[in-house]
Structures are given as structure tokens and as C-alpha cells.
Scaffold this motif. Structure first.
Motif: not given
Length: 88
Positions: A76-79
Motif C-alpha cells: 500500500n505504498g509503504k515500506l
């Protein structure tokens, strides 16, 4: 048995204290001695047994390291991190 005295002593004295690299180096030395074919049968068997202990130690250290590895992934776009998985 003079060829294997140092190997035998170092393996017996500190095998559990060896780093992966040290254990692998000793294992390579043992393989070289065995491949030369100049040891007696008894020396060869003893040296082989020490090599097996070193190989087991190396395998245990690799497995322990694999458990520590975390893979960096994007969700979701987060590491985020996840435990290492052998199936991926």
C-alpha cells in the motif's frame, strides 16, 4: 597422524566458538587433507568426523542467519519488513 594433529586439536577445543567463516575455512582444510589421500584409514575417519561436525555447525549458522533476514517489501505504498521465507 602428524598431519591432522592441529586440525583435531582446534576442532575439539573450540568448534562451538568458531564463526561461520572460521568453520568453513577449517572444513576446506579438512577436505584438502582428505582429497590428498595421504592419511591412514583411522586418520581419514577421524578427520571426516570432524568435517561433518564443522559442516553441521556451518549449516546451523546459516539457518540462524536466515531466520534473522527480513525482506523489505512495499505494501500500500509503504515500506515494511517481513520475516524471511524460503518459499518466496
Amino acid at each position: 597422524m602428524a598431519n591432522t594433529d592441529n586440525i583435531e586439536k582446534s576442532c575439539e577445543d573450540n568448534i562451538g566458538e568458531l564463526t561461520f567463516e572460521e568453520a568453513l575455512e577449517e572444513l576446506e582444510t579438512i577436505v584438502e587433507h582428505l582429497e590428498r589421500g595421504q592419511l591412514t584409514l583411522d586418520d581419514s575417519i577421524g578427520t571426516f568426523e570432524k568435517g561433518m561436525r564443522l559442516a553441521l555447525l556451518c549449516n546451523q549458522k546459516i539457518e540462524a542467519s536466515e531466520k534473522k533476514i527480513e525482506m523489505l517489501i512495499e505494501k500500500n505504498g509503504k515500506l515494511t519488513t517481513e520475516p524471511f521465507s524460503e518459499t518466496e
